[in-house]
Write a protein that holds these residues in place. Sequence first.
Motif, PDB file in Angstrom:
ATOM      1  N   LEU A  16       0.841  -1.202   0.000  1.00 35.04           N
ATOM      2  CA  LEU A  16       0.000   0.000   0.000  1.00 35.04           C
ATOM      3  C   LEU A  16       0.874   1.249   0.000  1.00 35.04           C
ATOM      4  O   LEU A  16       0.378   2.364  -0.117  1.00 35.04           O
ATOM      5  CB  LEU A  16      -0.934   0.008   1.214  1.00 35.04           C
ATOM      6  CG  LEU A  16      -1.963  -1.114   1.248  1.00 35.04           C
ATOM      7  CD1 LEU A  16      -2.719  -1.093   2.579  1.00 35.04           C
ATOM      8  CD2 LEU A  16      -2.931  -1.001   0.092  1.00 35.04           C
ATOM      9  N   GLY A  17       2.178   1.057   0.171  1.00 31.35           N
ATOM     10  CA  GLY A  17       3.116   2.168   0.111  1.00 31.35           C
ATOM     11  C   GLY A  17       3.132   3.048   1.335  1.00 31.35           C
ATOM     12  O   GLY A  17       3.584   4.189   1.266  1.00 31.35           O
ATOM     13  N   VAL A  43       3.908  -4.377  -6.491  1.00 29.03           N
ATOM     14  CA  VAL A  43       2.545  -4.121  -6.949  1.00 29.03           C
ATOM     15  C   VAL A  43       1.977  -3.103  -5.963  1.00 29.03           C
ATOM     16  O   VAL A  43       1.679  -3.431  -4.817  1.00 29.03           O
ATOM     17  CB  VAL A  43       1.684  -5.395  -6.990  1.00 29.03           C
ATOM     18  CG1 VAL A  43       0.290  -5.068  -7.517  1.00 29.03           C
ATOM     19  CG2 VAL A  43       2.346  -6.462  -7.846  1.00 29.03           C
ATOM     20  N   THR A  44       1.885  -1.855  -6.422  1.00 27.06           N
ATOM     21  CA  THR A  44       1.427  -0.788  -5.536  1.00 27.06           C
ATOM     22  C   THR A  44      -0.072  -0.616  -5.676  1.00 27.06           C
ATOM     23  O   THR A  44      -0.612  -0.567  -6.778  1.00 27.06           O
ATOM     24  CB  THR A  44       2.159   0.533  -5.822  1.00 27.06           C
ATOM     25  OG1 THR A  44       1.953   0.921  -7.183  1.00 27.06           O
ATOM     26  CG2 THR A  44       3.649   0.393  -5.568  1.00 27.06           C
ATOM     27  N   GLN A  45      -0.733  -0.538  -4.523  1.00 27.14           N
ATOM     28  CA  GLN A  45      -2.183  -0.414  -4.482  1.00 27.14           C
ATOM     29  C   GLN A  45      -2.611   0.955  -3.968  1.00 27.14           C
ATOM     30  O   GLN A  45      -3.807   1.233  -3.866  1.00 27.14           O
ATOM     31  CB  GLN A  45      -2.759  -1.521  -3.595  1.00 27.14           C
ATOM     32  CG  GLN A  45      -2.373  -2.913  -4.085  1.00 27.14           C
ATOM     33  CD  GLN A  45      -2.714  -3.949  -3.055  1.00 27.14           C
ATOM     34  OE1 GLN A  45      -3.875  -4.261  -2.863  1.00 27.14           O
ATOM     35  NE2 GLN A  45      -1.705  -4.473  -2.384  1.00 27.14           N
ATOM     36  N   ASP A  46      -1.649   1.780  -3.629  1.00 27.86           N
ATOM     37  CA  ASP A  46      -1.883   3.141  -3.147  1.00 27.86           C
ATOM     38  C   ASP A  46      -0.504   3.782  -3.010  1.00 27.86           C
ATOM     39  O   ASP A  46       0.511   3.092  -3.045  1.00 27.86           O
ATOM     40  CB  ASP A  46      -2.606   3.120  -1.796  1.00 27.86           C
ATOM     41  CG  ASP A  46      -3.370   4.412  -1.510  1.00 27.86           C
ATOM     42  OD1 ASP A  46      -3.247   5.375  -2.297  1.00 27.86           O
ATOM     43  OD2 ASP A  46      -4.087   4.455  -0.496  1.00 27.86           O
ATOM     44  N   ASN A  47      -0.469   5.089  -2.859  1.00 25.99           N
ATOM     45  CA  ASN A  47       0.796   5.807  -2.652  1.00 25.99           C
ATOM     46  C   ASN A  47       1.850   5.425  -3.700  1.00 25.99           C
ATOM     47  O   ASN A  47       3.013   5.199  -3.393  1.00 25.99           O
ATOM     48  CB  ASN A  47       1.317   5.564  -1.234  1.00 25.99           C
ATOM     49  CG  ASN A  47       0.337   6.053  -0.197  1.00 25.99           C
ATOM     50  OD1 ASN A  47      -0.029   7.222  -0.172  1.00 25.99           O
ATOM     51  ND2 ASN A  47      -0.134   5.151   0.650  1.00 25.99           N
ATOM     52  N   GLY A  72      -6.232  -5.352  -2.282  1.00 23.96           N
ATOM     53  CA  GLY A  72      -6.409  -6.750  -1.924  1.00 23.96           C
ATOM     54  C   GLY A  72      -5.126  -7.521  -2.165  1.00 23.96           C
ATOM     55  O   GLY A  72      -4.562  -7.445  -3.258  1.00 23.96           O
ATOM     56  N   LEU A  73      -4.677  -8.220  -1.135  1.00 28.20           N
ATOM     57  CA  LEU A  73      -3.421  -8.955  -1.229  1.00 28.20           C
ATOM     58  C   LEU A  73      -3.450  -9.992  -2.347  1.00 28.20           C
ATOM     59  O   LEU A  73      -2.525 -10.063  -3.161  1.00 28.20           O
ATOM     60  CB  LEU A  73      -3.111  -9.628   0.115  1.00 28.20           C
ATOM     61  CG  LEU A  73      -1.836 -10.455   0.173  1.00 28.20           C
ATOM     62  CD1 LEU A  73      -0.613  -9.594  -0.126  1.00 28.20           C
ATOM     63  CD2 LEU A  73      -1.710 -11.119   1.533  1.00 28.20           C
ATOM     64  N   SER A  74      -4.508 -10.774  -2.419  1.00 31.06           N
ATOM     65  CA  SER A  74      -4.591 -11.808  -3.461  1.00 31.06           C
ATOM     66  C   SER A  74      -4.636 -11.198  -4.852  1.00 31.06           C
ATOM     67  O   SER A  74      -3.986 -11.686  -5.783  1.00 31.06           O
ATOM     68  CB  SER A  74      -5.822 -12.691  -3.242  1.00 31.06           C
ATOM     69  OG  SER A  74      -5.700 -13.408  -2.046  1.00 31.06           O
ATOM     70  N   LEU A  91       7.136 -14.845  -2.463  1.00 33.80           N
ATOM     71  CA  LEU A  91       6.041 -13.953  -2.094  1.00 33.80           C
ATOM     72  C   LEU A  91       6.461 -13.238  -0.816  1.00 33.80           C
ATOM     73  O   LEU A  91       6.531 -13.846   0.249  1.00 33.80           O
ATOM     74  CB  LEU A  91       4.749 -14.742  -1.878  1.00 33.80           C
ATOM     75  CG  LEU A  91       4.243 -15.527  -3.089  1.00 33.80           C
ATOM     76  CD1 LEU A  91       3.013 -16.337  -2.713  1.00 33.80           C
ATOM     77  CD2 LEU A  91       3.957 -14.612  -4.255  1.00 33.80           C
ATOM     78  N   SER A  92       6.752 -11.962  -0.944  1.00 38.83           N
ATOM     79  CA  SER A  92       7.273 -11.182   0.169  1.00 38.83           C
ATOM     80  C   SER A  92       6.257 -10.138   0.597  1.00 38.83           C
ATOM     81  O   SER A  92       5.435  -9.691  -0.209  1.00 38.83           O
ATOM     82  CB  SER A  92       8.575 -10.490  -0.253  1.00 38.83           C
ATOM     83  OG  SER A  92       9.119  -9.743   0.803  1.00 38.83           O
TER      84      SER A  92
END
Length: 120
Positions: A16-17, A43-47, A72-74, A91-92
């Motif tokens: 999520l950054g 894989v950035t989902q925000d920020n 979402g993590l998945s 997968l980190s």
Amino acid sequence: MSKEANIKISVLVPTLGVRKNEIKRLLTSLEKQTYKNFEIIFVTQDNHQIVRDILCKYSNLDTKQIIMNEKGLSRARNRGLEQVLGEIVILSDDDCWYPANAFEIIVNAFKKRQCAKIVL
């Protein structure tokens, strides 16, 4: 899995950054890896810009950034898995860090168990 000596690893990091210091710690630990054939896919989902700015400071690493606007993590892992080039996928989380010989240990474990799909 290839029997080549130089197996490529893909490190997949959904984020999520928001954990800037932890992301830097992760990247610093990856800089210190003794096994050098790896890529890092964030894989950035925000920020998104915050992560991009951090990644720019680690230009010596092979990094990619995939921008997602849904969370979402998945979902993030599935999106990242579409882009991996490595034969081994790690997968980190963005708050992980690794000892300098971690990737050597992982590659050697897969070489010893060539029919294995997962090694814990």
